[in-house]
Design a protein around this motif. Structure first.
Motif, PDB file in Angstrom:
ATOM      1  N   ARG A 241       0.811  -1.214   0.000  1.00 25.92           N
ATOM      2  CA  ARG A 241       0.000   0.000   0.000  1.00 25.92           C
ATOM      3  C   ARG A 241       0.846   1.267   0.000  1.00 25.92           C
ATOM      4  O   ARG A 241       0.304   2.369  -0.003  1.00 25.92           O
ATOM      5  CB  ARG A 241      -0.918   0.007   1.223  1.00 25.92           C
ATOM      6  N   LEU A 242       2.145   1.112   0.032  1.00 27.16           N
ATOM      7  CA  LEU A 242       3.014   2.278   0.018  1.00 27.16           C
ATOM      8  C   LEU A 242       3.244   2.733  -1.412  1.00 27.16           C
ATOM      9  O   LEU A 242       3.475   1.926  -2.308  1.00 27.16           O
ATOM     10  CB  LEU A 242       4.353   1.955   0.682  1.00 27.16           C
ATOM     11  N   GLY A 243       3.178   4.037  -1.625  1.00 30.46           N
ATOM     12  CA  GLY A 243       3.408   4.584  -2.951  1.00 30.46           C
ATOM     13  C   GLY A 243       4.889   4.594  -3.301  1.00 30.46           C
ATOM     14  O   GLY A 243       5.753   4.518  -2.432  1.00 30.46           O
ATOM     15  N   ALA A 244       5.157   4.696  -4.579  1.00 35.60           N
ATOM     16  CA  ALA A 244       6.540   4.764  -5.058  1.00 35.60           C
ATOM     17  C   ALA A 244       6.680   5.995  -5.944  1.00 35.60           C
ATOM     18  O   ALA A 244       5.712   6.447  -6.564  1.00 35.60           O
ATOM     19  CB  ALA A 244       6.906   3.506  -5.841  1.00 35.60           C
ATOM     20  N   GLU A 245       7.860   6.547  -5.990  1.00 31.71           N
ATOM     21  CA  GLU A 245       8.097   7.739  -6.808  1.00 31.71           C
ATOM     22  C   GLU A 245       8.124   7.365  -8.281  1.00 31.71           C
ATOM     23  O   GLU A 245       8.833   6.437  -8.692  1.00 31.71           O
ATOM     24  CB  GLU A 245       9.425   8.371  -6.405  1.00 31.71           C
ATOM     25  N   ASP A 246       7.341   8.079  -9.074  1.00 32.54           N
ATOM     26  CA  ASP A 246       7.267   7.831 -10.513  1.00 32.54           C
ATOM     27  C   ASP A 246       8.390   8.593 -11.204  1.00 32.54           C
ATOM     28  O   ASP A 246       8.440   9.831 -11.149  1.00 32.54           O
ATOM     29  CB  ASP A 246       5.913   8.307 -11.053  1.00 32.54           C
ATOM     30  N   PRO A 247       9.326   7.897 -11.851  1.00 30.35           N
ATOM     31  CA  PRO A 247      10.453   8.595 -12.495  1.00 30.35           C
ATOM     32  C   PRO A 247      10.025   9.493 -13.638  1.00 30.35           C
ATOM     33  O   PRO A 247      10.772  10.389 -14.050  1.00 30.35           O
ATOM     34  CB  PRO A 247      11.341   7.449 -12.981  1.00 30.35           C
ATOM     35  N   ARG A 248       8.825   9.304 -14.173  1.00 29.80           N
ATOM     36  CA  ARG A 248       8.379  10.130 -15.295  1.00 29.80           C
ATOM     37  C   ARG A 248       8.090  11.561 -14.875  1.00 29.80           C
ATOM     38  O   ARG A 248       8.018  12.453 -15.731  1.00 29.80           O
ATOM     39  CB  ARG A 248       7.135   9.502 -15.935  1.00 29.80           C
ATOM     40  N   TYR A 249       7.912  11.789 -13.561  1.00 28.10           N
ATOM     41  CA  TYR A 249       7.727  13.163 -13.097  1.00 28.10           C
ATOM     42  C   TYR A 249       8.958  14.004 -13.411  1.00 28.10           C
ATOM     43  O   TYR A 249       8.849  15.200 -13.729  1.00 28.10           O
ATOM     44  CB  TYR A 249       7.454  13.190 -11.598  1.00 28.10           C
TER      45      TYR A 249
END
Length: 315
Positions: A241-249
């Motif tokens: 349930r933990l989010g991950a950083e999207d490299p596309r940002y």
């Protein structure tokens, strides 16, 4: 695995006829890792200690008798020469007689989710220190002197050995101060105090209070594999349930920053960039379309990219 209280206490008992005596407090720590002696030596082996006549197991002496016997043995210990068999035997008997103080101290500090055997071992070290430091001539009761020493040893163990992550001692102490202040202010205000109220009560800055509250999160750590709550319809582990950083940002951000920089380039440089990275043409194809040599296109492209890179890092 933690050494049990019986192992710790038997390990510091008087040596047998063919063994050397142990006498100092550090020896109690070392003794906790040595072989387990199965029984306390019989008093008959020490005819010079009439106080222990008839005492087969000091741990089974009644509390009132234990207090009186402790007082007598402490006075006798002060007259014995450190390092002798009699000294070690009396000292070990005092430890066994007062092991109930260790258990009482553990109840005082409450349930800290620590194995009881570990706490008994730590508290026993505090008891040994109290016995070695006690002076019967001062007139204070042994219990009054020993209990703070035992509690201090247990609390030191909690402070230094039970944090999930390393937290500076200043923040560990601040956490305790904040907890006490919150209890006081909760009773006074009838609600949980705010950061500003805690800061005013303790004469601290709000940044210090926030830092201390954040440090409290380092005392325990939850498992990423544990379910979030048992009441959830799909109680999967927290890690799912933990989010991950999207490299596309990062790509979007770079494009937004590059847009005005590219717009400020000369028309030919923009065309070369569009054909190279938009249409994905080779340098030779770009040169053929613009009437330039491949080498000239390469120099123009390198100069343009270097200019954009410098402007991008400067922003």
């Amino acid at each position: 695995m933690a050494t049990t209280s019986d192992e710790l206490l038997h390990c510091v008992t008087a040596p047998g006829p063919d063994e050397a005596a142990t006498v100092d407090v550090p020896a109690a720590h070392r003794a906790a890792r040595t072989a387990h002696r199965t029984a306390v030596p019989e008093p008959a082996a020490h005819p010079g200690l009439p106080e222990l006549a008839g005492v087969e197991d000091p741990r089974r002496v009644a509390p009132e008798d234990a207090r009186e016997l402790t007082r007598t043995l402490l006075a006798r210990l002060a007259t014995l020469e450190e390092g002798t068999r009699a000294y070690s035997y009396v000292r070990a008997t005092l430890i066994e007689l007062n092991l109930s103080l260790v258990r009482f101290a553990i109840r005082r500090v409450g349930n800290r989710r620590e194995p009881e055997e570990d706490l008994i071992q730590v508290g026993s070290v505090g008891l040994i220190k109290a016995i070695d430091r006690y002076d019967p001539d001062h007139g204070a009761e042994f219990v009054t002197f020993a209990l703070p020493t035992i509690l201090g040893e247990i609390r030191r163990h909690f402070r230094d050995a039970t944090w999930a992550v390393h937290v500076p001692r200043r923040l560990q102490e601040l956490r305790i101060t904040l907890a006490k202040a919150r209890d006081v202010l909760f009773q006074r205000l009838g609600r949980a105090p705010t950061v500003a109220e805690l800061a005013a009560h303790l004469d601290l800055s709000q940044e210090e209070v926030i830092e201390g509250l954040a440090a409290a999160n380092g005392h325990t750590a939850g498992s990423l594999d544990a379910p979030v709550t048992e009441s959830e319809e799909d109680p999967g582990p927290l890690a799912q349930r933990l989010g991950a950083e999207d490299p596309r940002y990062d790509t979007v951000e770079n494009l937004i920053v590059l847009k005005p920089l590219v717009a400020a380039l000369p028309e030919r440089d923009r065309q070369i960039l569009s054909m190279r990275f938009g249409e994905e043409l080779t340098q030779s194809q770009i040169g053929a379309r613009l009437g330039l040599s491949q080498m000239h296109v390469s120099r123009l492209l390198s100069r343009t990219l270097k200019h954009l890179r410098a402007d991008l890092t400067a922003t």
